[in-house]
Design a protein around this motif. Structure first.
Motif, PDB file in Angstrom:
ATOM      1  N   VAL A   2       0.988  -1.467   0.150  1.00  0.00           N
ATOM      2  CA  VAL A   2      -0.438   0.027   0.063  1.00  0.00           C
ATOM      3  C   VAL A   2       0.791   1.160   0.181  1.00  0.00           C
ATOM      4  O   VAL A   2       0.263   2.362  -0.699  1.00  0.00           O
ATOM      5  CB  VAL A   2      -1.099  -0.094   1.334  1.00  0.00           C
ATOM      6  N   SER A   3       2.099   1.441   0.812  1.00  0.00           N
ATOM      7  CA  SER A   3       2.465   2.103   1.026  1.00  0.00           C
ATOM      8  C   SER A   3       3.243   2.888  -1.032  1.00  0.00           C
ATOM      9  O   SER A   3       3.690   3.944  -0.725  1.00  0.00           O
ATOM     10  CB  SER A   3       3.760   2.094   1.953  1.00  0.00           C
ATOM     11  N   GLN A   4       3.699   1.243  -1.086  1.00  0.00           N
ATOM     12  CA  GLN A   4       4.425   1.902  -2.123  1.00  0.00           C
ATOM     13  C   GLN A   4       3.354   3.193  -3.599  1.00  0.00           C
ATOM     14  O   GLN A   4       3.903   3.565  -4.173  1.00  0.00           O
ATOM     15  CB  GLN A   4       4.422   0.707  -3.144  1.00  0.00           C
ATOM     16  N   VAL A   5       2.029   2.510  -3.660  1.00  0.00           N
ATOM     17  CA  VAL A   5       0.757   2.949  -4.440  1.00  0.00           C
ATOM     18  C   VAL A   5       0.921   5.099  -3.869  1.00  0.00           C
ATOM     19  O   VAL A   5       0.223   5.823  -3.919  1.00  0.00           O
ATOM     20  CB  VAL A   5      -0.425   2.627  -4.450  1.00  0.00           C
ATOM     21  N   LEU A   6       0.741   4.397  -1.884  1.00  0.00           N
ATOM     22  CA  LEU A   6       0.014   5.882  -1.395  1.00  0.00           C
ATOM     23  C   LEU A   6       1.617   5.900  -0.507  1.00  0.00           C
ATOM     24  O   LEU A   6       1.472   5.627   0.922  1.00  0.00           O
ATOM     25  CB  LEU A   6      -1.341   5.340  -0.465  1.00  0.00           C
ATOM     26  N   PRO A   7       2.606   6.925  -0.931  1.00  0.00           N
ATOM     27  CA  PRO A   7       3.245   6.437   0.312  1.00  0.00           C
ATOM     28  C   PRO A   7       3.216   7.240   1.627  1.00  0.00           C
ATOM     29  O   PRO A   7       3.879   7.024   2.887  1.00  0.00           O
ATOM     30  CB  PRO A   7       4.923   8.128  -0.435  1.00  0.00           C
ATOM     31  N   CYS A   8       2.304   8.213   1.841  1.00  0.00           N
ATOM     32  CA  CYS A   8       1.867   9.042   2.461  1.00  0.00           C
ATOM     33  C   CYS A   8       0.861   7.647   3.974  1.00  0.00           C
ATOM     34  O   CYS A   8       0.691   7.929   5.191  1.00  0.00           O
ATOM     35  CB  CYS A   8       0.253   9.969   2.657  1.00  0.00           C
ATOM     36  N   CYS A   9       1.038   6.432   3.379  1.00  0.00           N
ATOM     37  CA  CYS A   9       0.413   5.131   4.064  1.00  0.00           C
ATOM     38  C   CYS A   9       1.782   4.758   5.619  1.00  0.00           C
ATOM     39  O   CYS A   9       1.350   4.069   6.530  1.00  0.00           O
ATOM     40  CB  CYS A   9      -0.115   4.275   3.640  1.00  0.00           C
TER      41      CYS A   9
END
Length: 177
Positions: free
Chosen positions: A77-84
């Motif tokens: 998920v962090s790869q797609v949404l770094p804010c996560c």
């Protein structure tokens, strides 16, 4: 007696297998049974200890595997949404360590809500200063960065509780929606 061939029948008893036993042989049977059951009990306790150690080892391995799987999901998920990234760390590391009375800064995405429905006019409910104001007003202030989530809760922090939800995942629930 069927065991020692004693002829003192007035002292004989019949055991569970139908054998006639004199008082002496009956006592020997009781002692032998008692000793055999003691040996079985010791063996059973040893077996239980071995099995408990295997259960503990497997439980630890399962917990490690679950944590690794959860971290893998967050990394994806962090790869797609770094804010996560912060959310992933909070959910996998901080959340399991929280206890009653802890004051913590919590990512908004980590909160679960207790209300089952939404006001038809998209307005806040009763019992607080923004009662019946539009949720869009808050959204607009947050979106335009006139307000931060931290500023919302500086004076009146949200009261949350730690609970395992219907999905069996540990989560922080807020009744202050």
């Amino acid at each position: 007696c069927d065991r020692c061939n004693s002829k003192s029948c007035h002292r004989c008893v019949v055991d569970q297998n139908g054998m006639r036993l004199c008082k002496h042989c009956k006592g020997c049977n009781i002692l032998a049974d008692y000793h055999e059951r003691g040996v079985q009990l010791v063996a059973s306790k040893a077996d239980i200890a071995v099995l408990q150690s295997k259960v503990d080892e497997l439980s630890a391995r399962l917990a490690d595997a679950e944590q690794h799987t959860q971290q893998g999901k967050f990394e994806a998920v962090s790869q797609v949404l770094p804010c996560c990234d912060g959310l992933a760390h909070f959910v996998s590391v901080t959340l399991p360590k929280l206890t009653t009375g802890t004051v913590a800064t919590v990512p908004i995405q980590a909160l679960r809500w207790t209300h089952k429905g939404i006001n038809a006019q998209l307005a806040f409910g009763e019992n607080h200063e923004n009662s019946q104001e539009s949720i869009f007003k808050l959204f607009e202030q947050l979106f335009r960065q006139r307000l931060t989530p931290l500023e919302l809760t500086e004076e009146n922090p949200l009261e949350v509780f730690l609970n395992r939800g219907p999905d069996q995942h540990l989560g922080l629930y807020s009744g202050c929606n």
